[in-house]
Design an enzyme around this catalytic site. Structure first.
Site, PDB file in Angstrom:
ATOM      1  N   GLU A 111       1.862   3.062   3.195  1.00 38.65           N
ATOM      2  CA  GLU A 111       2.570   2.234   4.165  1.00 38.65           C
ATOM      3  C   GLU A 111       4.050   2.101   3.791  1.00 38.65           C
ATOM      4  O   GLU A 111       4.693   1.086   4.032  1.00 38.65           O
ATOM      5  CB  GLU A 111       1.884   0.868   4.278  1.00 38.65           C
ATOM      6  CG  GLU A 111       0.447   0.993   4.793  1.00 38.65           C
ATOM      7  CD  GLU A 111      -0.308  -0.327   4.844  1.00 38.65           C
ATOM      8  OE1 GLU A 111       0.313  -1.380   4.636  1.00 38.65           O
ATOM      9  OE2 GLU A 111      -1.531  -0.295   5.087  1.00 38.65           O
ATOM     10  N   HIS A 121       2.828  -4.699   6.739  1.00 35.83           N
ATOM     11  CA  HIS A 121       1.878  -3.604   6.552  1.00 35.83           C
ATOM     12  C   HIS A 121       1.915  -2.723   7.795  1.00 35.83           C
ATOM     13  O   HIS A 121       2.657  -2.975   8.737  1.00 35.83           O
ATOM     14  CB  HIS A 121       0.464  -4.157   6.350  1.00 35.83           C
ATOM     15  CG  HIS A 121       0.255  -4.858   5.041  1.00 35.83           C
ATOM     16  ND1 HIS A 121      -0.467  -4.310   4.003  1.00 35.83           N
ATOM     17  CD2 HIS A 121       0.670  -6.075   4.604  1.00 35.83           C
ATOM     18  CE1 HIS A 121      -0.490  -5.159   2.986  1.00 35.83           C
ATOM     19  NE2 HIS A 121       0.203  -6.242   3.325  1.00 35.83           N
ATOM     20  N   GLU A 148       1.318  -6.297  10.943  1.00 32.64           N
ATOM     21  CA  GLU A 148       0.875  -4.897  10.978  1.00 32.64           C
ATOM     22  C   GLU A 148       1.744  -4.127  11.975  1.00 32.64           C
ATOM     23  O   GLU A 148       1.608  -4.272  13.186  1.00 32.64           O
ATOM     24  CB  GLU A 148      -0.596  -4.817  11.371  1.00 32.64           C
ATOM     25  CG  GLU A 148      -1.547  -5.516  10.410  1.00 32.64           C
ATOM     26  CD  GLU A 148      -1.862  -4.700   9.164  1.00 32.64           C
ATOM     27  OE1 GLU A 148      -1.331  -3.568   9.039  1.00 32.64           O
ATOM     28  OE2 GLU A 148      -2.644  -5.183   8.321  1.00 32.64           O
ATOM     29  N   HIS A 193       0.839  -1.197   0.000  1.00 34.16           N
ATOM     30  CA  HIS A 193       0.000   0.000   0.000  1.00 34.16           C
ATOM     31  C   HIS A 193       0.873   1.247   0.000  1.00 34.16           C
ATOM     32  O   HIS A 193       1.871   1.311   0.743  1.00 34.16           O
ATOM     33  CB  HIS A 193      -0.912  -0.002   1.232  1.00 34.16           C
ATOM     34  CG  HIS A 193      -1.930  -1.085   1.225  1.00 34.16           C
ATOM     35  ND1 HIS A 193      -2.214  -1.854   2.335  1.00 34.16           N
ATOM     36  CD2 HIS A 193      -2.743  -1.537   0.236  1.00 34.16           C
ATOM     37  CE1 HIS A 193      -3.169  -2.730   2.035  1.00 34.16           C
ATOM     38  NE2 HIS A 193      -3.495  -2.563   0.768  1.00 34.16           N
TER      39      HIS A 193
END
Length: 395
Positions: A165, A306, A365, A162
């Protein structure tokens, strides 16, 4: 650092002269026949750079070597046309310098141009790092995979699926630099001797899956049709800091045929700054390149980095192997991140990888807050993630 072969030289001699693993020298010179070195042939010595020095009054090769804790023959090797007994004041010589410092600084806005610069520096200093272009982004940027190691077990890491990110790329690249430093300087990381893992594991890394999205998020819209379309998708706003998709407004981590239809039914129906899964699976070149790479490399395990939440997603529909639980428990121990087996979200790269290959796959994450995470978190995130990188090698 490049040197030229002299009569009687061997790669084993260079390994001892510069205190560098013979295997790393062999892997840095794969086109060279180690049993048939030719005089004048160029050999790459990993973990070294060169600097120049101007001869001062009273200098000798022996004095210069002693001051820099070098072998005298290392100076002779780098300065073949200079008589060490007839040095002249003002004369310039080359001196080998062992690289003991990072060339990657991840704690900064990390766009595609910075990635290319760091990749160039790392592959120059550490020529045993192999690179391959696995595809191109929508705008034609190279999608680069790096490989380090000789093992049959292939562990894969990727970042920046992304655009907003991009800090994940910075974390991966800084750890890669630390890993290479430890290999060439025979050091440990957190007490772990990583040299055995070079022989046991091959690390596959795609540090930036979505370079167009990263550049858009950090630098704003490019000139031309792609920038104009991105502005339209962004409702005319020039603030792209929260842009999650690729340049065409497709969320690359919603592109995989793992309950893609479930995501498509509840996500945006047209290109958007985030969450649009495309009109069908695997329409975007970045997503296709990553799918093809998994098939080609047959990863033993896969980690997709992420942001944010400090959690690790590790299951998909009960198809994950039992050892995935053991691995994620170790990830939790070394990072403090919470393992979450199932979540009501599908069509991601981890989901598809587990579904197709039935091997351990993890979505990690990093950090807390709202994307893009501030660089004030970088050092903390790096220290938390360091243990995960290491554990992925030995688990």
């Amino acid at each position: 650092m490049n040197i030229q072969v002299r009569s009687g030289d061997t790669l084993w001699y260079y390994s001892n002269l510069f205190n560098v693993s013979l295997q790393l020298i062999l892997d840095s010179n794969q086109q060279v026949d180690p049993s048939g070195l030719m005089i004048g042939q160029t050999i790459k010595i990993p973990g070294y750079q060169t600097t120049t020095y101007t001869i001062q009054r009273g200098d000798t090769f022996w004095k210069i070597a002693s001051q820099r804790r070098l072998a005298v023959d290392a100076l002779a090797l780098l300065n073949p046309g200079i008589n060490p007994r007839q040095l002249q004041i003002g004369q310039t010589i080359r001196i080998p310098v062992r690289v003991t410092y990072r060339v990657v600084d991840g704690n900064q806005p990390y766009d595609y141009q910075l990635l290319l610069r760091d990749l160039n520096d790392l592959t120059d200093i550490y020529p045993f790092v192999r690179t391959e272009t696995i595809g191109k982004s929508v705008m034609g940027k190279d999608l680069t995979e790096l490989q380090i190691g000789r093992g049959n077990k292939i562990v894969h890491w990727n970042g920046a699926f992304h655009g907003n990110e991009w800090i994940t790329t910075a974390v991966i690249m800084q750890f890669l630099n630390d890993y290479l430093l430890a290999l060439t300087n025979k050091e440990t990381i957190r007490g772990l001797d990583i040299r055995p893992y070079y022989d046991q594991v091959t690390v596959s890394i795609v540090p930036m899956v979505d370079p167009d999205g990263v550049d858009l998020s950090l630098n704003g819209p490019p000139e031309g049709r792609f920038g104009e379309e991105a502005l339209r998708i962004n409702n005319g706003s020039t603030d792209f800091s929260g842009w999650k998709a690729n340049i065409r407004g497709v969320d690359l981590n919603n592109q995989y045929p793992a309950k893609w239809d479930v995501e498509a039914a509840r996500k945006p129906k047209e290109p958007a700054p985030r969450d649009f899964p495309g009109y069908q699976p695997l329409t975007e070149p970045e997503a296709v390149a990553m799918a093809e790479l998994a098939g080609k490399r047959q990863f033993e395990k896969m980690l997709a980095f992420h942001t944010q939440g400090e959690v690790i997603y590790w299951g998909y529909e009960g198809l994950e192997p039992p050892r995935a639980f053991t691995i994620v428990q170790e990830f939790q121990r070394v990072s403090g991140y919470e393992p979450i087996r199932y979540v009501d979200s599908y069509a991601g790269y981890k989901d598809w990888f587990v579904k197709v290959y039935r091997r351990p796959g993890f979505t990690v994450e990093l950090g807390q807050g709202v994307n893009p995470l501030p660089l004030s978190q970088f050092d903390e995130i790096y220290q938390e993630t360091l243990g995960i990188f290491l554990a992925s090698l030995y688990m």
